[in-house]
Design an enzyme around this catalytic site. Structure first.
Site, PDB file in Angstrom:
ATOM      1  N   GLY A 237       0.825  -1.202   0.000  1.00  0.00           N
ATOM      2  CA  GLY A 237       0.000   0.000   0.000  1.00  0.00           C
ATOM      3  C   GLY A 237       0.858   1.250   0.000  1.00  0.00           C
ATOM      4  O   GLY A 237       2.073   1.180   0.178  1.00  0.00           O
ATOM      5  N   GLY A 239       1.923   5.492   0.950  1.00  0.00           N
ATOM      6  CA  GLY A 239       2.001   6.443   2.056  1.00  0.00           C
ATOM      7  C   GLY A 239       2.962   6.046   3.158  1.00  0.00           C
ATOM      8  O   GLY A 239       3.800   5.156   3.013  1.00  0.00           O
ATOM      9  N   CYS A 265       5.541  -5.648   1.737  1.00  0.00           N
ATOM     10  CA  CYS A 265       5.732  -4.204   1.562  1.00  0.00           C
ATOM     11  C   CYS A 265       5.108  -3.415   2.719  1.00  0.00           C
ATOM     12  O   CYS A 265       5.605  -3.457   3.834  1.00  0.00           O
ATOM     13  CB  CYS A 265       5.203  -3.773   0.208  1.00  0.00           C
ATOM     14  SG  CYS A 265       5.881  -2.181  -0.342  1.00  0.00           S
ATOM     15  N   MET A 266       4.018  -2.676   2.493  1.00  0.00           N
ATOM     16  CA  MET A 266       3.364  -1.961   3.586  1.00  0.00           C
ATOM     17  C   MET A 266       2.970  -2.931   4.691  1.00  0.00           C
ATOM     18  O   MET A 266       3.109  -2.625   5.884  1.00  0.00           O
ATOM     19  CB  MET A 266       2.136  -1.217   3.070  1.00  0.00           C
ATOM     20  CG  MET A 266       1.282  -0.532   4.148  1.00  0.00           C
ATOM     21  SD  MET A 266       2.127   0.767   5.077  1.00  0.00           S
ATOM     22  CE  MET A 266       2.102   2.096   3.872  1.00  0.00           C
ATOM     23  N   HIS A 349       8.547  -7.462  -3.476  1.00  0.00           N
ATOM     24  CA  HIS A 349       7.314  -7.966  -4.091  1.00  0.00           C
ATOM     25  C   HIS A 349       7.530  -9.306  -4.797  1.00  0.00           C
ATOM     26  O   HIS A 349       7.886  -9.350  -5.968  1.00  0.00           O
ATOM     27  CB  HIS A 349       6.779  -6.945  -5.092  1.00  0.00           C
ATOM     28  CG  HIS A 349       6.157  -5.755  -4.444  1.00  0.00           C
ATOM     29  ND1 HIS A 349       4.809  -5.647  -4.196  1.00  0.00           N
ATOM     30  CD2 HIS A 349       6.719  -4.622  -3.957  1.00  0.00           C
ATOM     31  CE1 HIS A 349       4.560  -4.497  -3.598  1.00  0.00           C
ATOM     32  NE2 HIS A 349       5.699  -3.857  -3.436  1.00  0.00           N
ATOM     33  N   GLU A 351       5.340 -11.235  -5.874  1.00  0.00           N
ATOM     34  CA  GLU A 351       4.270 -11.476  -6.854  1.00  0.00           C
ATOM     35  C   GLU A 351       4.490 -10.745  -8.169  1.00  0.00           C
ATOM     36  O   GLU A 351       3.699 -10.911  -9.106  1.00  0.00           O
ATOM     37  CB  GLU A 351       2.931 -11.017  -6.260  1.00  0.00           C
ATOM     38  CG  GLU A 351       2.614  -9.541  -6.418  1.00  0.00           C
ATOM     39  CD  GLU A 351       3.472  -8.604  -5.580  1.00  0.00           C
ATOM     40  OE1 GLU A 351       3.474  -7.390  -5.852  1.00  0.00           O
ATOM     41  OE2 GLU A 351       4.136  -9.089  -4.643  1.00  0.00           O
TER      42      GLU A 351
END
Length: 372
Positions: A237, A239, A265-266, A349, A351
């Site tokens: 995600g 921010g 990740c996030m 990542h 994926e």
């Protein structure tokens, strides 16, 4: 061809040609070094409020198509390329990049020296910028860039997350020969936090016989456990992870259960905070498809796809947490696990498609711990 400018908050201005929609846009200017996958990058929700620079000079040659979308729409605020392709040549193409950007109102600029821009960002750090192709003056564009709020301290996960729980029903990964997504069966149930998740993550989970329930970022731990999940997934995600405290609190509660948890990740950053670690903003982030990562548990090196502007600090690591992966570029934390629990996460990542598949085993690992 109409003229356009890229103005950075530090006063640096680049001149080029209009690309995509006509207008102006502001965001954090960053760069991605991948040679392929521009459509997947542009539709990745993790790029929300960012202006993406493609370092590979020739962008757009394979066009765009619905199957390669990583979300419902384009996520970036702007697009910077050196040389957009003048033709589209691919049997899967359903349109060209320039027209697609125009249709979606995404302002871009082409014809600038992207090598010079990337070196500037590497030396001075990612910063706010404005692309303008509507006649805005250089001084006004620089002022607009300086005035923009930036990404630090902002919760963008709540902005891009889904509104209500739903079942993933779009199948597994794409079969190029059959020209369709696969339809694997499922025997286990995973609840996935949607902090801005890419579709291919859900497809990778589906490939392994996992039925996925997608829930909003603000979903409580009690609501998730009431769904009787066999596993819990924490998605990528956009921010600042430090601004998503509501999710950290719920993840901390979920850690008290015995349900396997996997974060990317996030999701990795939020899990880390739930475990007592903190995060910080990188100078210019990690974004590309060839980042080397060392698995500290095996000594093996993985070539990974990455997209993050924040990272996890490795000071004051709790005794029950093991750092499992590190970046070979700057030594930052790329993965961890909780000792004695089926809980692990990675910053990169696994994926990514297109992208290296060295880390695909992480989805197998998650499926294996779910099945015991």
């Amino acid at each position: 061809m109409a003229k356009a400018i890229l103005a950075l908050a530090d006063g640096r201005v680049f001149h080029g040609e209009a690309f995509g929609a006509t207008g102006n846009t502001v965001g954090e200017v960053c760069f991605n070094t991948s040679m392929t996958g521009y459509q997947e990058i542009l539709t990745d929700p993790s790029y929300t409020d960012q202006i993406i620079t493609f370092t590979y000079p020739h962008i757009g040659n394979v066009g765009v198509n619905d199957a390669d979308m990583e979300s419902e729409s384009i996520s970036v605020r702007g697009c910077i390329v050196r040389a957009p392709s003048r033709i589209t040549s691919n049997y899967r193409a359903e349109g060209d990049l320039d027209s697609w950007l125009q249709k979606n109102g995404v302002v871009g600029i082409s014809g600038i020296d992207t090598r010079s821009l990337v070196r500037h960002l590497r030396d001075n750090g990612a910063q706010n910028g404005v692309i303008a192709s509507d006649g805005m003056s250089e001084s006004d564009a620089v002022a607009m860039a300086k005035a923009w709020e930036g990404l630090e301290g902002r919760d963008l996960c709540g902005q891009v997350s889904c509104d209500a729980a739903s079942q993933w029903q779009q199948g597994g990964t794409y079969d190029l020969d059959a020209a369709e997504f696969t339809s694997p069966g499922a025997d286990k149930h995973v609840v996935a936090f949607d902090f801005g998740c890419k579709r291919n993550i859900f497809r990778k989970l589906a490939d392994r016989g996992l039925n996925v329930t997608i829930v909003p970022a603000q979903t409580s731990a009690s609501e998730i456990l009431a769904m009787n999940p066999d596993g819990i997934f924490l998605s990528n995600g956009p921010g600042d992870p430090a601004a998503v405290g509501y999710a950290v609190e719920e993840i901390r509660k979920l850690l008290d259960s015995d349900v396997p948890i996997f974060g990317i990740c996030m999701g990795h950053q939020l899990l880390s905070q739930a475990l007592g670690l903190s995060t910080f903003k990188l100078k210019f982030g990690h974004r590309g498809g060839n980042h080397p990562v060392k698995d500290e548990t095996t000594g093996k090196i993985e070539i990974t796809s990455q997209n993050h502007g924040f990272a996890v600090r490795d000071d004051n690591v709790p005794a029950n947490v093991e750092i499992t992966h590190r970046s070979l570029f700057d030594g930052t934390v790329e993965g961890l696990r909780v000792k004695g629990k089926p809980v692990f996460s990675v910053q990169y990542h696994p994926e990514a498609s297109p992208g290296p598949q060295d880390a695909d085993y992480l989805f197998d690992r998650f499926a294996e711990v779910i099945r015991g």
